[in-house]
Design an enzyme around this catalytic site. Sequence first.
Site, PDB file in Angstrom:
ATOM      1  N   CYS A 193       0.837  -1.306   0.063  1.00 10.14           N
ATOM      2  CA  CYS A 193       0.215  -0.020   0.105  1.00 10.14           C
ATOM      3  C   CYS A 193       0.907   1.076  -0.127  1.00 10.14           C
ATOM      4  O   CYS A 193       1.680   1.391   0.963  1.00 10.14           O
ATOM      5  CB  CYS A 193      -0.908  -0.145   1.274  1.00 10.14           C
ATOM      6  SG  CYS A 193      -1.648   1.427   1.682  1.00 10.14           S
ATOM      7  N   GLU A 194       0.699   2.146  -0.899  1.00 10.81           N
ATOM      8  CA  GLU A 194       1.380   3.325  -0.995  1.00 10.81           C
ATOM      9  C   GLU A 194       1.419   4.293   0.130  1.00 10.81           C
ATOM     10  O   GLU A 194       2.161   5.245   0.352  1.00 10.81           O
ATOM     11  CB  GLU A 194       1.367   3.911  -2.333  1.00 10.81           C
ATOM     12  CG  GLU A 194       0.023   4.724  -2.562  1.00 10.81           C
ATOM     13  CD  GLU A 194      -0.233   5.294  -4.026  1.00 10.81           C
ATOM     14  OE1 GLU A 194      -0.932   6.504  -4.090  1.00 10.81           O
ATOM     15  OE2 GLU A 194       0.477   4.723  -4.912  1.00 10.81           O
ATOM     16  N   HIS A 195       0.348   4.194   0.848  1.00 12.43           N
ATOM     17  CA  HIS A 195       0.078   5.424   1.897  1.00 12.43           C
ATOM     18  C   HIS A 195       0.480   4.817   3.394  1.00 12.43           C
ATOM     19  O   HIS A 195       1.006   5.720   3.973  1.00 12.43           O
ATOM     20  CB  HIS A 195      -1.633   5.216   2.318  1.00 12.43           C
ATOM     21  CG  HIS A 195      -2.462   5.543   0.843  1.00 12.43           C
ATOM     22  ND1 HIS A 195      -3.697   5.013   0.583  1.00 12.43           N
ATOM     23  CD2 HIS A 195      -1.863   6.515   0.089  1.00 12.43           C
ATOM     24  CE1 HIS A 195      -4.094   5.764  -0.304  1.00 12.43           C
ATOM     25  NE2 HIS A 195      -3.084   6.535  -0.687  1.00 12.43           N
ATOM     26  N   HIS A 196       0.829   3.547   3.498  1.00 13.23           N
ATOM     27  CA  HIS A 196       1.456   3.155   4.825  1.00 13.23           C
ATOM     28  C   HIS A 196       2.659   2.095   4.606  1.00 13.23           C
ATOM     29  O   HIS A 196       3.390   1.693   5.576  1.00 13.23           O
ATOM     30  CB  HIS A 196       0.445   2.500   5.635  1.00 13.23           C
ATOM     31  CG  HIS A 196      -0.626   3.251   6.111  1.00 13.23           C
ATOM     32  ND1 HIS A 196      -1.958   3.212   5.553  1.00 13.23           N
ATOM     33  CD2 HIS A 196      -0.817   4.232   6.681  1.00 13.23           C
ATOM     34  CE1 HIS A 196      -2.839   3.921   5.642  1.00 13.23           C
ATOM     35  NE2 HIS A 196      -2.291   4.757   6.550  1.00 13.23           N
TER      36      HIS A 196
ATOM     37  N   GLN B 243      -5.282  -0.508  -4.385  1.00 14.52           N
ATOM     38  CA  GLN B 243      -5.869  -1.622  -5.249  1.00 14.52           C
ATOM     39  C   GLN B 243      -6.568  -1.003  -6.469  1.00 14.52           C
ATOM     40  O   GLN B 243      -6.730  -1.880  -7.435  1.00 14.52           O
ATOM     41  CB  GLN B 243      -6.726  -2.292  -4.264  1.00 14.52           C
ATOM     42  CG  GLN B 243      -7.427  -3.595  -4.903  1.00 14.52           C
ATOM     43  CD  GLN B 243      -8.282  -4.209  -3.998  1.00 14.52           C
ATOM     44  OE1 GLN B 243      -8.062  -4.402  -2.627  1.00 14.52           O
ATOM     45  NE2 GLN B 243      -9.277  -5.010  -4.267  1.00 14.52           N
TER      46      GLN B 243
ATOM     47  N   HIS C 205      -6.213  -5.944   3.459  1.00 13.94           N
ATOM     48  CA  HIS C 205      -5.029  -4.904   3.501  1.00 13.94           C
ATOM     49  C   HIS C 205      -4.610  -4.692   4.969  1.00 13.94           C
ATOM     50  O   HIS C 205      -5.455  -4.494   6.019  1.00 13.94           O
ATOM     51  CB  HIS C 205      -5.643  -3.561   3.032  1.00 13.94           C
ATOM     52  CG  HIS C 205      -5.903  -3.504   1.713  1.00 13.94           C
ATOM     53  ND1 HIS C 205      -5.316  -2.752   0.790  1.00 13.94           N
ATOM     54  CD2 HIS C 205      -7.040  -4.066   0.901  1.00 13.94           C
ATOM     55  CE1 HIS C 205      -5.894  -2.693  -0.276  1.00 13.94           C
ATOM     56  NE2 HIS C 205      -7.065  -3.784  -0.251  1.00 13.94           N
TER      57      HIS C 205
ATOM     58  N   CYS D 234      -3.051  -2.720   6.222  1.00 17.92           N
ATOM     59  CA  CYS D 234      -3.256  -1.235   6.907  1.00 17.92           C
ATOM     60  C   CYS D 234      -4.526  -1.201   7.401  1.00 17.92           C
ATOM     61  O   CYS D 234      -4.491  -0.368   8.604  1.00 17.92           O
ATOM     62  CB  CYS D 234      -2.877   0.041   5.881  1.00 17.92           C
ATOM     63  SG  CYS D 234      -3.940  -0.162   4.366  1.00 17.92           S
TER      64      CYS D 234
END
Length: 195
Positions: A86-89, A127, A155, A157
């Site tokens: 995941c690019e956010h976390h 995703q 996920h 996250c």
Amino acid sequence: MNLQDFTPNDEKTRLIAQHISPILTEIGEDATRDGLLRTPERVGKAFQFMTKGYNEDPEAILRSALFEEDYRQMVVVKDIDFYSLCEHHLLPFFGKAHVAYIPNGRITGLSKIARVVDVFARRLQVQERMTTQIKDCIQQTLNPLGVMVVIEAEHLCMQMRGVQKQHAITTTSDFTGAFNRQETREEFLKLIQKY
């Protein structure tokens, strides 16, 4: 390309590793203790493997096994395992991709579909974008009568932090061409159904 075929770049490993020790220290660890001494190097190598999709051309993969074939029914490759970040976390998300296309005079090797999924999964992702990238790549390269992609994923996250929902599954889909017809989509969804 599997792990045995992958060789990390030593300079990239060193550059990534030099940022990991300060992170370990900031979270309260002793970066010099025995169990953590080689962790920065391991992380450098692991991140290169987990993001190797940036160095691969998914269209070239599909083109490497193109065959002329007058088959115009649905081709489905389902339950393709994948792992992504995941690019956010920078936490993993993983699950299964299901891909269908309806050929228009050309088919590709079935393993190439799975490899295209891996190329896009081995990048920092969300995703939703990954679903569309797989669809667009197949549509642009094979020019089929239609493409449909469904991805089901867990996920970390969502499971390890934040809302901490352990059994939540996220499903995304995207489609083109013949899959704009409801009956064609329903046929695909029936084929990928779990019994």
